[in-house]
Write a protein that holds these residues in place. Structure first.
Motif, PDB file in Angstrom:
ATOM      1  N   HIS A  61       4.364  -3.891  -5.421  1.00  0.00           N
ATOM      2  CA  HIS A  61       3.488  -4.276  -4.309  1.00  0.00           C
ATOM      3  C   HIS A  61       2.305  -3.308  -4.376  1.00  0.00           C
ATOM      4  O   HIS A  61       2.306  -2.271  -3.730  1.00  0.00           O
ATOM      5  CB  HIS A  61       4.212  -4.141  -2.971  1.00  0.00           C
ATOM      6  N   ASN A  66       1.409  -4.293   5.675  1.00  0.00           N
ATOM      7  CA  ASN A  66       2.757  -4.647   6.155  1.00  0.00           C
ATOM      8  C   ASN A  66       2.748  -5.127   7.606  1.00  0.00           C
ATOM      9  O   ASN A  66       3.771  -5.192   8.259  1.00  0.00           O
ATOM     10  CB  ASN A  66       3.714  -3.458   5.988  1.00  0.00           C
ATOM     11  N   THR A  71      -1.144  -0.287   2.217  1.00  0.00           N
ATOM     12  CA  THR A  71      -0.580   0.662   1.260  1.00  0.00           C
ATOM     13  C   THR A  71      -1.612   1.727   0.883  1.00  0.00           C
ATOM     14  O   THR A  71      -2.820   1.464   0.874  1.00  0.00           O
ATOM     15  CB  THR A  71      -0.136  -0.057  -0.031  1.00  0.00           C
ATOM     16  N   TYR A 155      13.178  -9.238   7.249  1.00  0.00           N
ATOM     17  CA  TYR A 155      11.781  -9.071   7.684  1.00  0.00           C
ATOM     18  C   TYR A 155      11.341 -10.331   8.434  1.00  0.00           C
ATOM     19  O   TYR A 155      11.128 -11.390   7.832  1.00  0.00           O
ATOM     20  CB  TYR A 155      10.808  -8.810   6.502  1.00  0.00           C
ATOM     21  N   CYS A 316       5.801   0.478  -3.751  1.00  0.00           N
ATOM     22  CA  CYS A 316       5.090   0.139  -2.524  1.00  0.00           C
ATOM     23  C   CYS A 316       4.806   1.465  -1.843  1.00  0.00           C
ATOM     24  O   CYS A 316       5.703   2.087  -1.280  1.00  0.00           O
ATOM     25  CB  CYS A 316       5.975  -0.754  -1.652  1.00  0.00           C
ATOM     26  N   PRO A 335       6.900   2.806   7.698  1.00  0.00           N
ATOM     27  CA  PRO A 335       6.608   1.774   6.696  1.00  0.00           C
ATOM     28  C   PRO A 335       7.587   1.887   5.521  1.00  0.00           C
ATOM     29  O   PRO A 335       7.820   2.982   5.014  1.00  0.00           O
ATOM     30  CB  PRO A 335       5.181   2.090   6.242  1.00  0.00           C
TER      31      PRO A 335
END
Ligand SMILES: [Zn+2]
Length: 460
Positions: A61, A66, A71, A155, A316, A335
């Motif tokens: 990723h 998110n 990121t 998620y 990620c 995160p």
């Protein structure tokens, strides 16, 4: 101008031989003993070095939001990390908005990656909902070179119903595509987080307790039962525990084809890190979480025995300062994700090959050849043979080092592997015949190109 690599040992998943290799115009043109240099050839002495097919990371990723934060790395910085570590190709995840089309999503990801990426790249297309529009676009994605799809069982912003998964399976089977699923029971994760946080259990110690192995194994079992009904060979991404792998073995015993991926962090880190001093545990928050030492030993046994097919990273990256810290007072707000694309080859060499657990041939299979076959890139990638793309890592088995955020290429402010000693190192990295990295430094950036993938080899 051709480049002639002389005196190295070429390693594939099935063996090794000391042979010279000539590359020109992006392709491996010739392999043989004592190849003579042609006028104008650039000759590189690689005696004592291994020549490995460029590593492929099928789970990154590089650049995402998110829902709360972006990121720390993006296509530019993550891919620079990739090439200095010897990874010449990656498969990222393109994820549409709800209500959006796959076509628009693909265009958006191309926009993000084009001319900014230093390794070759593709994406798995995420299916976060299922409807007529999405169903009609699955064949289009295959035409566009996107032959693999991703769905989520956890998620809330990404997961679908089991019915949607089943319908997608039937559509993907028709197109001979590959499906990978994030296997965790999302309802159970939500319940456990609610219970733990409600009781005031908010430190990182409780992160793995909110996502125990049963939560993963139940989802794996359900996924595999649905795949059995649909008659679809499937991939399990980031498998992390013994109980999940036992479920895979049962499915294989009844004749199902199942591909299993795990990640270096499940092999070299464990859940005691969540009990580190202060907020240190925040650095290791990812899902599924790091597991027990017993799980780790079981995973290694099954990497060795071949029950685990591939190793990718789930790269990620979120900064420790300011991003992981969003969950200082509540682990569920941290995160999720770990940086890893830069260190996967060196970790697997140091803790797999150099310790004698696996052969270098096995490492090539796990990190390159099997991934190329599974995701429709073989033999252009994944092997060093005449006609293949010249993605080559000149690997120095004598290299020694220590992993540190201070010396890493990626932009994120920490590494979960800080202080780990390493053996072996990528001396030169060639992407389609061009020297792109050398001794930990980027020589030539932004040369990455989109990989138009074919359909999967379900039998590999
Ligand atoms: Zn992931």
């Amino acid at each position: 101008m051709a480049i002639l690599l002389k005196g190295g040992t070429i390693v594939s998943a099935s063996g090794r031989r000391q042979l010279d290799l000539r590359m020109e115009a992006e392709i491996i043109q010739e392999i043989g003993s004592d190849l003579a240099a042609n006028p104008g050839d650039q000759v590189i002495d690689v005696q004592g070095q291994f020549l490995l097919p460029g590593f492929i990371d099928a789970h990154t990723h590089f650049e995402l939001n998110n829902g709360v934060t972006d990121t720390a790395d993006n296509f530019t910085t993550s891919s620079r990390g990739a090439i200095v570590g010897g990874t010449t190709s990656i498969i990222d995840f393109a994820t549409p908005e709800r209500g959006g089309t796959l076509r628009d999503c693909l265009a958006e990801w191309h926009q993000m990656a084009e001319r900014k990426t230093s390794c070759d790249y593709s994406y798995h297309m995420s299916l976060i909902e299922w409807n007529q529009q999405i169903a009609s676009e699955v064949p289009l994605m295959i035409e566009e070179g996107i032959s693999s799809f991703k769905m989520y069982m956890a998620y809330d912003n990404l997961r679908t119903s089991d019915g949607a998964i089943f319908e997608a399976m039937l559509a993907i089977r028709k197109e001979h595509g590959m499906l990978g699923i994030h296997c965790e029971n999302g309802d159970m994760v939500n319940e456990l987080i609610k219970k733990l946080v409600g009781e005031g259990h908010v430190s990182t110690h409780y992160h793995p307790l909110s996502r125990p192995d049963s939560v993963e194994a139940e989802a794996v079992e359900r996924y595999l039962m649905m795949a059995d009904l649909a008659g679809l060979p499937v991939n399990i991404v980031h498998l992390s525990t013994q109980r999940s792998l036992e479920s895979v073995k049962r499915a294989r015993d009844r004749g199902q084809k199942v591909f299993v991926e795990t990640c270096p962090h499940y092999l070299v880190l464990d859940d005691q890190l969540y009990d580190g001093p202060g907020f240190e545990g925040g650095k290791y928050v990812c899902s599924p979480p790091l597991r027990s030492k017993a799980d780790q030993a079981y995973l290694w046994d099954n990497v060795i025995s071949g029950e685990i097919d591939t190793i990718s990273t789930d790269h990620c990256s979120f900064n420790f300062k300011g991003q992981k810290e969003l969950g200082l007072l509540d682990f569920s707000k941290i995160p999720n994700g770990l940086p890893g694309v830069e260190t996967r080859p060196i970790l697997m060499y140091s803790y797999g090959v150099a310790t004698g657990r696996i052969t270098l041939e096995k490492m090539v299979a796990l990190l390159s050849e099997k991934i190329a076959r599974q995701f429709g890139m073989f033999p252009q990638k994944g092997i060093l043979q005449v006609g293949s793309q010249a993605d080559i890592v000149v690997w120095n088995p004598q290299g020694k080092g220590v992993i540190s955020a201070k010396t890493q290429e990626q932009a994120v402010d920490y590494t979960p592997f800080e202080g780990m000693e390493t053996v072996g190192s990528p001396r030169q990295v060639y992407l389609r015949g061009q020297l792109v990295a050398e001794n930990g430094k980027v020589i030539l950036g932004n040369q990455g190109r989109f990989i138009h993938r074919g359909t999967s080899d379900w039998t590999c």
